[in-house]
Design a protein around this motif. Structure first.
Motif, PDB file in Angstrom:
ATOM      1  N   VAL A   1     -14.497 -26.054  37.115  1.00 60.53           N
ATOM      2  CA  VAL A   1     -14.449 -27.180  38.356  1.00 60.53           C
ATOM      3  C   VAL A   1     -15.528 -28.175  37.955  1.00 60.53           C
ATOM      4  N   PHE A   2     -16.602 -27.398  37.466  1.00 59.43           N
ATOM      5  CA  PHE A   2     -17.773 -28.655  37.019  1.00 59.43           C
ATOM      6  C   PHE A   2     -17.363 -29.493  36.065  1.00 59.43           C
ATOM      7  N   ALA A   3     -16.698 -29.168  35.052  1.00 60.05           N
ATOM      8  CA  ALA A   3     -16.388 -29.662  33.682  1.00 60.05           C
ATOM      9  C   ALA A   3     -15.073 -30.667  34.040  1.00 60.05           C
ATOM     10  N   PHE A   4     -14.114 -30.027  34.936  1.00 58.38           N
ATOM     11  CA  PHE A   4     -12.964 -31.031  35.316  1.00 58.38           C
ATOM     12  C   PHE A   4     -13.686 -32.323  36.258  1.00 58.38           C
ATOM     13  N   GLY A   5     -14.598 -31.877  36.986  1.00 56.60           N
ATOM     14  CA  GLY A   5     -15.219 -32.960  38.028  1.00 56.60           C
ATOM     15  C   GLY A   5     -16.152 -34.041  37.095  1.00 56.60           C
ATOM     16  N   PHE A   6     -16.753 -33.558  36.106  1.00 51.85           N
ATOM     17  CA  PHE A   6     -17.588 -34.233  35.385  1.00 51.85           C
ATOM     18  C   PHE A   6     -16.763 -35.262  34.445  1.00 51.85           C
ATOM     19  N   SER A   7     -15.806 -34.808  34.044  1.00 53.08           N
ATOM     20  CA  SER A   7     -14.880 -35.673  33.257  1.00 53.08           C
ATOM     21  C   SER A   7     -14.315 -36.712  34.177  1.00 53.08           C
ATOM     22  N   LEU A   8     -13.904 -36.366  35.378  1.00 52.12           N
ATOM     23  CA  LEU A   8     -13.396 -37.396  36.357  1.00 52.12           C
ATOM     24  C   LEU A   8     -14.335 -38.375  36.708  1.00 52.12           C
ATOM     25  N   LEU A   9     -15.619 -37.831  36.880  1.00 55.96           N
ATOM     26  CA  LEU A   9     -16.818 -38.938  37.005  1.00 55.96           C
ATOM     27  C   LEU A   9     -17.288 -39.939  35.759  1.00 55.96           C
ATOM     28  N   ILE A  10     -16.850 -39.249  34.560  1.00 56.07           N
ATOM     29  CA  ILE A  10     -16.855 -40.345  33.706  1.00 56.07           C
ATOM     30  C   ILE A  10     -15.837 -41.378  33.546  1.00 56.07           C
ATOM     31  N   VAL A  11     -14.867 -41.032  33.925  1.00 57.35           N
ATOM     32  CA  VAL A  11     -13.553 -41.995  34.040  1.00 57.35           C
ATOM     33  C   VAL A  11     -14.052 -42.999  35.024  1.00 57.35           C
ATOM     34  N   TRP A  12     -14.547 -42.419  36.410  1.00 58.27           N
ATOM     35  CA  TRP A  12     -14.955 -43.398  37.361  1.00 58.27           C
ATOM     36  C   TRP A  12     -15.726 -44.243  37.149  1.00 58.27           C
ATOM     37  N   LEU A  13     -16.893 -43.964  36.273  1.00 57.60           N
ATOM     38  CA  LEU A  13     -17.804 -44.925  35.730  1.00 57.60           C
ATOM     39  C   LEU A  13     -17.410 -45.844  34.762  1.00 57.60           C
ATOM     40  N   LEU A  14     -16.253 -45.467  34.054  1.00 62.30           N
ATOM     41  CA  LEU A  14     -15.834 -46.478  33.293  1.00 62.30           C
ATOM     42  C   LEU A  14     -14.972 -47.310  34.029  1.00 62.30           C
ATOM     43  N   LEU A  15     -14.225 -46.962  35.011  1.00 56.98           N
ATOM     44  CA  LEU A  15     -13.563 -47.890  35.810  1.00 56.98           C
ATOM     45  C   LEU A  15     -14.378 -48.778  36.541  1.00 56.98           C
ATOM     46  N   ASN A  16     -15.548 -48.224  37.084  1.00 62.34           N
ATOM     47  CA  ASN A  16     -16.577 -49.253  37.698  1.00 62.34           C
ATOM     48  C   ASN A  16     -17.105 -50.207  36.781  1.00 62.34           C
ATOM     49  N   ALA A  17     -17.585 -49.810  35.613  1.00 62.82           N
ATOM     50  CA  ALA A  17     -18.151 -50.670  34.635  1.00 62.82           C
ATOM     51  C   ALA A  17     -17.180 -51.615  34.361  1.00 62.82           C
ATOM     52  N   TRP A  18     -15.796 -51.501  34.045  1.00 60.06           N
ATOM     53  CA  TRP A  18     -14.704 -52.402  34.023  1.00 60.06           C
ATOM     54  C   TRP A  18     -14.809 -53.400  35.146  1.00 60.06           C
ATOM     55  N   ASN A  19     -14.895 -53.119  36.312  1.00 61.37           N
ATOM     56  CA  ASN A  19     -14.955 -53.890  37.519  1.00 61.37           C
ATOM     57  C   ASN A  19     -16.320 -54.906  37.474  1.00 61.37           C
ATOM     58  N   TRP A  20     -17.263 -54.324  37.313  1.00 59.79           N
ATOM     59  CA  TRP A  20     -18.745 -55.025  37.296  1.00 59.79           C
ATOM     60  C   TRP A  20     -18.532 -56.047  36.012  1.00 59.79           C
ATOM     61  N   PHE A  21     -18.014 -55.529  35.057  1.00 60.30           N
ATOM     62  CA  PHE A  21     -17.844 -56.596  33.915  1.00 60.30           C
ATOM     63  C   PHE A  21     -16.805 -57.706  34.333  1.00 60.30           C
ATOM     64  N   ALA A  22     -15.592 -57.368  34.949  1.00 55.46           N
ATOM     65  CA  ALA A  22     -14.802 -58.332  35.445  1.00 55.46           C
ATOM     66  C   ALA A  22     -15.403 -59.188  36.386  1.00 55.46           C
ATOM     67  N   ASP A  23     -16.166 -58.753  37.271  1.00 52.89           N
ATOM     68  CA  ASP A  23     -16.497 -59.568  38.383  1.00 52.89           C
ATOM     69  C   ASP A  23     -17.707 -60.410  37.579  1.00 52.89           C
ATOM     70  N   ALA A  24     -18.727 -59.904  36.888  1.00 51.68           N
ATOM     71  CA  ALA A  24     -19.870 -60.793  36.275  1.00 51.68           C
ATOM     72  C   ALA A  24     -18.775 -62.049  35.301  1.00 51.68           C
ATOM     73  N   ALA A  25     -17.840 -61.755  34.692  1.00 52.13           N
ATOM     74  CA  ALA A  25     -17.098 -62.632  33.773  1.00 52.13           C
ATOM     75  C   ALA A  25     -16.250 -63.662  34.523  1.00 52.13           C
TER      76      ALA A  25
END
Length: 78
Positions: free
Chosen positions: A22-46
């Protein structure tokens, strides 16, 4: 019933294994969530209008796509 050479019972070992999975699965979902947030922050800044609404479906869908692509492009050791 006890596992040989261990102080843990079979139930404790099973719960620890489930917890690790469960921890490994949750951690991999956290990584994907952070990548999507990074994209949104980049898109907003640009100033782009390419923001992605982030919910469980988009995070799980992106995780599944990354998982399939990793399987497809994984190099074999041969």
């Amino acid at each position: 019933m006890k596992i040989k050479r261990s102080e843990f019972t079979t139930g404790q070992t099973l719960m620890a294994l489930i917890g690790i999975i469960v921890f490994a699965f949750g951690f991999s979902l956290l990584i994907v969530w952070l990548l999507l947030n990074a994209w949104n922050w980049f898109a907003d800044a640009a100033g782009l209008s390419a923001e992605i609404p982030i919910n469980f479906a988009t995070v799980f869908g992106a995780w599944f796509i990354c998982f399939v692509l990793k399987i497809i492009f994984k190099r074999s050791k041969s």
